[in-house]
Scaffold this motif. Structure first.
Motif, PDB file in Angstrom:
ATOM      1  N   VAL A 197      11.646 -29.170  52.357  1.00 20.71           N
ATOM      2  CA  VAL A 197      11.346 -27.909  51.672  1.00 20.71           C
ATOM      3  C   VAL A 197      10.994 -26.836  52.699  1.00 20.71           C
ATOM      4  CG1 VAL A 197       9.811 -26.740  50.025  1.00 20.71           C
ATOM      5  CG2 VAL A 197      10.697 -29.022  49.503  1.00 20.71           C
TER       6      VAL A 197
ATOM      7  N   TRP B  12       9.629 -22.704  48.563  1.00 17.69           N
ATOM      8  CA  TRP B  12       9.574 -23.398  47.276  1.00 17.69           C
ATOM      9  C   TRP B  12       9.806 -22.465  46.084  1.00 17.69           C
ATOM     10  CZ3 TRP B  12      10.812 -27.715  45.464  1.00 17.69           C
ATOM     11  CH2 TRP B  12      10.406 -28.132  44.205  1.00 17.69           C
TER      12      TRP B  12
ATOM     13  N   TYR C  72       5.538 -29.563  45.867  1.00 18.29           N
ATOM     14  CA  TYR C  72       6.986 -29.320  45.858  1.00 18.29           C
ATOM     15  C   TYR C  72       7.722 -30.278  44.926  1.00 18.29           C
ATOM     16  CZ  TYR C  72       4.988 -27.390  50.081  1.00 18.29           C
ATOM     17  OH  TYR C  72       4.149 -26.762  50.973  1.00 18.29           O
TER      18      TYR C  72
ATOM     19  N   GLU D 295      12.805 -23.926  43.926  1.00 21.33           N
ATOM     20  CA  GLU D 295      12.200 -24.865  42.966  1.00 21.33           C
ATOM     21  C   GLU D 295      13.173 -25.268  41.851  1.00 21.33           C
ATOM     22  OE1 GLU D 295       8.309 -25.135  40.007  1.00 21.33           O
ATOM     23  OE2 GLU D 295       8.668 -23.306  41.141  1.00 21.33           O
TER      24      GLU D 295
END
Length: 161
Positions: A103, A150, A95, A154
């Motif tokens: 996350v 994620w 991550y 992201e």
């Protein structure tokens, strides 16, 4: 009148300084995908390989550095530096080095390099040791949740989550 003139001069000077790049206005990183400081240093200067080889957080040294995904990693030895550069995906934290528990809830939080776990050959970092303990109680399910989040967060700035 003099106050307005001083204000205008100060404003102009600030504009000139920032346009010339003397004050960093944005960290050069793959758009929020990696948790770095203003110098692009990852994991607060800790050696990512040492989590695997020593099972302990170990401060790195700037003389042993490597770049990966827009982040700079420091290592405690040339050997660790070489191990990382030959297989960066193996050693880089999951991550982008953001808190694994955060996350798993759809957020990006900073980390404490002392709050870590290597699970199934992957490095996970957490906000602090208290959060690490919570995460450890249900890590497999939380890893599944984090993997799902994620891909969506992201590249999103943490301030927008």
């Amino acid at each position: 009148m003099r106050t307005k003139l001083m204000y205008a001069a100060t404003l102009l000077m600030a504009l000139i300084v920032t346009s010339c790049g003397l004050i960093p206005t944005q960290v050069s990183s793959p758009i929020e995908a990696v948790n770095v400081d203003e110098t692009t240093l990852a994991i607060k200067g800790y050696d990512p390989v040492a989590y695997f080889t020593k099972n302990t957080p170990t401060k790195g040294n700037s003389q042993f550095a490597a770049n990966y995904d827009g982040a700079t990693y420091w290592f405690s030895s040339a050997k660790h530096q070489k191990m990382f550069t030959s297989e960066p995906r193996k050693y880089a934290p999951q991550y982008g080095g953001y808190c694994a528990y955060g996350v798993s809830k759809g957020y990006k939080y900073d980390i404490d390099p002392q709050a870590f776990a290597v699970v199934d050959g992957k490095l996970y970092l957490n906000l602090n040791k208290k959060v690490q303990n919570i995460w450890s109680n249900d890590k497999q399910a939380l890893i599944v949740d984090a993997n799902g989040y994620w891909t969506n967060i992201e590249k999103t700035p943490s301030s927008e989550l």
